[in-house]
Design an enzyme around this catalytic site. Structure first.
Site, PDB file in Angstrom:
ATOM      1  N   CYS A 103     -31.804 -22.631   0.691  1.00 36.14           N
ATOM      2  CA  CYS A 103     -33.047 -21.861   0.558  1.00 36.14           C
ATOM      3  C   CYS A 103     -34.295 -22.727   0.405  1.00 36.14           C
ATOM      4  O   CYS A 103     -35.402 -22.209   0.369  1.00 36.14           O
ATOM      5  CB  CYS A 103     -32.903 -20.878  -0.599  1.00 36.14           C
ATOM      6  SG  CYS A 103     -31.426 -19.850  -0.439  1.00 36.14           S
ATOM      7  N   HIS A 143     -41.074 -19.402  -5.073  1.00 38.69           N
ATOM      8  CA  HIS A 143     -39.735 -19.148  -4.543  1.00 38.69           C
ATOM      9  C   HIS A 143     -39.399 -17.685  -4.825  1.00 38.69           C
ATOM     10  O   HIS A 143     -38.903 -16.996  -3.947  1.00 38.69           O
ATOM     11  CB  HIS A 143     -38.730 -20.097  -5.166  1.00 38.69           C
ATOM     12  CG  HIS A 143     -37.380 -20.031  -4.538  1.00 38.69           C
ATOM     13  ND1 HIS A 143     -37.155 -20.322  -3.213  1.00 38.69           N
ATOM     14  CD2 HIS A 143     -36.168 -19.671  -5.041  1.00 38.69           C
ATOM     15  CE1 HIS A 143     -35.883 -20.150  -2.919  1.00 38.69           C
ATOM     16  NE2 HIS A 143     -35.256 -19.744  -4.009  1.00 38.69           N
ATOM     17  N   HIS A 177     -34.947 -12.057   1.083  1.00 37.43           N
ATOM     18  CA  HIS A 177     -34.699 -13.503   0.996  1.00 37.43           C
ATOM     19  C   HIS A 177     -34.176 -13.968   2.353  1.00 37.43           C
ATOM     20  O   HIS A 177     -33.013 -13.741   2.686  1.00 37.43           O
ATOM     21  CB  HIS A 177     -33.698 -13.801  -0.104  1.00 37.43           C
ATOM     22  CG  HIS A 177     -33.645 -15.253  -0.476  1.00 37.43           C
ATOM     23  ND1 HIS A 177     -33.975 -16.271   0.399  1.00 37.43           N
ATOM     24  CD2 HIS A 177     -33.318 -15.868  -1.645  1.00 37.43           C
ATOM     25  CE1 HIS A 177     -33.838 -17.430  -0.190  1.00 37.43           C
ATOM     26  NE2 HIS A 177     -33.451 -17.214  -1.437  1.00 37.43           N
TER      27      HIS A 177
END
Length: 407
Positions: free
Chosen positions: A167, A298, A333
Site C-alpha cells: 500500500c 494514508h 483502498h
C-alpha cells in the site's frame, strides 16, 4: 552527485482510472465534490461475506483508452496501469514520439499484482488440475507485466519496474522515478501504481477484521475499517528545464521523499517510525513542518491506523496540525495505487486551490485529540504551496513524498 548538478523535477501529466472517474479532470471534480465511488461488489461473488461492497471502476473499457495493447493479452492491473499512463501522457501534451525516442520508462507499484488473474488460475487448478491452467492467463500472471504494459503501450525502452511493496508502493515508485530524472538517468518517467478488486484481497482484509461494516469513515469516531478498491494512477515526471522549454503545464514540483521500514509488526503501523519518515522527507525536500499546508493521509479508516497516523503527525508538527484528509473515504483502498492517487490529489490541490475532503465523516474521533481538521464532506477552497503525501504498508513500510507549487 553534487547538489548543484541535480535536476529539478516536475509533474506535467496526470492519469487517473478510478472508481470516482476516468481522467484527471473528472477525478479532481469528484474529489472536490466528495463523491463516493463505492457500491455492491460486481467483479466477484461477495455474498459469503458480511461486507459486500467494493470500489470498482465499473466503466473501464481498456480498448477505448489504449492505442497499442491488445486487452485480451494483459491482466486487468496491467491494463489499468497502461490506461492511466496513456492518459497522463495525453494530459501532458508531450509528443508521444518524442517520449518514446527519449530515455523514458515506468515505475509502477502494486500490492497484489495480477490478483484477478491469480484468482482465475487458482479456480482452474482446483477444478481441472495443473494441466488445466489456461496458458493465456499464465502469461498474464507475473506482476512485472504491470510496468511492462506501460512501456509496451507507449513504446518506451527505458526501465520498466514493478515495485510490490503493497500500500506504499506508488509512493516508492514516485520517489524512485524522481531520483532517476533528478540524477539524469532518465529524461522522462511514468510513476504510479495499479491493483484490481478481487476476492482474495477482500477475504484477507475480512479475516484480519479490518473490513468496514458499510462505507469507510476515516478519522470518524465510529470508523470500522476499509473497503477494497481498484484503479490505475500515473504521473509523468520530467526535468523542469524541459517542461519550461516546451511550455508545459506544471502541476507540481517533486521536492523530495523518504522511505523507511521498521518491521516492528506485521500489520500495525508504528507512530515513531512514521514520524521519523516524515522528518526524513522534510529534510530531503528542504522544508520545515511550518511550510506544510496539507497532508493527504494514508487514512485507511481502521481504528488503529488512523490513531497511529495522527500520533505520528503530532510528533512532528506539535499542536499545529495541517489539514489532513483521506481520499480513501471516496476511492476505497486502492492498494498499490493508493498513494499514486494521493499524489494526483495533491497535484490537483496545488493547481486548483482546494483541499480534498474526507467523505462519510459524521463525528471526528475525539480520541484523536484537539486540532484535527479532516476537511469533512466536500473540498474546501484553499491556496496550498507545499503538500505531504503519505503511503504506509504492512510490515512497517512507510514512504512520504513532498510536492510543491512551482515558483
Amino acid at each position: 552527485m553534487p547538489e548543484s548538478t541535480l535536476r529539478r523535477v516536475v509533474i506535467t501529466g496526470l492519469g487517473a482510472v478510478s472508481p470516482v472517474g476516468i481522467g484527471v479532470e473528472l477525478f479532481a471534480d469528484s474529489l472536490r465534490a466528495g463523491r463516493v465511488g463505492i457500491g455492491p461488489a460486481r467483479s466477484f461473488d461477495a455474498t459469503p461475506f458480511p461486507s459486500r461492497k467494493a470500489a470498482e471502476v465499473e466503466d473501464f473499457d481498456p480498448a477505448a483508452l489504449l492505442n497499442h495493447l491488445d486487452p485480451e493479452r494483459w491482466g486487468r492491473s496491467a491494463l489499468l496501469a497502461a490506461a492511466a499512463s496513456r492518459l497522463a501522457v495525453e494530459d501532458s501534451g508531450i509528443d508521444p514520439d518524442q517520449l518514446s525516442a527519449a530515455r523514458s520508462g515506468s515505475i509502477m507499484g502494486t500490492t497484489s499484482g495480477e490478483s484477478a488473474v491469480a484468482q482465475s488460475l487458482g479456480g482452474q487448478w482446483v477444478t481441472q488440475g495443473l494441466k488445466g491452467l489456461e496458458p493465456r492467463l499464465v502469461g498474464q500472471l507475473p506482476a512485472g507485466q504491470i510496468a511492462g504494459a506501460v512501456n509496451a503501450e507507449l513504446g518506451l525502452s527505458g526501465d520498466a519496474q514493478t515495485i510490490p511493496t503493497a500500500c506504499s508502493a506508488s509512493n516508492y515508485a514516485l520517489g524512485y522515478a524522481f531520483d532517476m530524472v533528478r540524477l539524469g538517468e532518465a529524461d522522462f518517467m511514468l510513476a504510479g501504481g495499479a491493483d484490481s478488486v478481487n476476492r482474495l484481497t477482500h477475504a484477507g482484509f475480512y479475516a484480519l477484521g479490518a473490513m468496514a461494516k458499510d462505507l469507510p469513515q476515516p478519522f470518524d469516531a465510529n470508523r470500522s475499517g476499509i473497503i477494497t478498491g481498484e484503479g490505475g494512477a500515473a504521473l509523468l515526471l520530467e526535468p523542469l528545464d524541459h517542461a519550461l522549454e516546451r511550455g508545459a503545464r506544471i502541476y507540481a514540483e517533486v521536492l523530495g521523499y523518504a522511505a523507511n521500514c521498521d518491521a516492528s509488526h506485521m500489520v500495525h503501523p508504528d507512530a515513531t517510525s512514521i514520524a521519523d519518515c516524515i522528518r526524513a522527507a522534510h529534510l530531503n525536500a528542504g522544508v520545515v513542518p511550518e511550510q506544510i499546508d496539507y497532508i493527504c493521509a494514508h487514512g485507511t479508516g481502521t481504528p488503529t491506523n488512523d490513531a497511529t497516523e495522527v500520533r505520528a503527525v503530532r510528533q512532528v508538527f506539535g499542536d499545529r496540525l495541517p489539514p489532513i484528509s483521506s481520499i480513501k473515504s471516496m476511492l476505497g483502498h486502492t492498494m498499490g495505487a493508493a498513494s499514486g492517487f494521493g499524489a494526483i490529489a495533491c497535484c490537483a490541490a496545488l493547481e486548483q486551490g482546494f483541499l480534498p475532503p474526507t467523505a462519510n465523516l459524521v463525528e471526528t474521533d475525539p480520541e484523536l485529540g484537539p486540532g484535527v481538521d479532516c476537511v469533512p464532506d466536500v473540498g474546501r477552497d484553499a491556496r496550498v504551496e507545499i503538500v505531504q503525501n503519505h503511503g504506509f504498508a504492512f510490515g512497517g513500510n512507510n514512504v512520504i513524498t513532498i510536492l510543491g507549487r512551482y515558483l
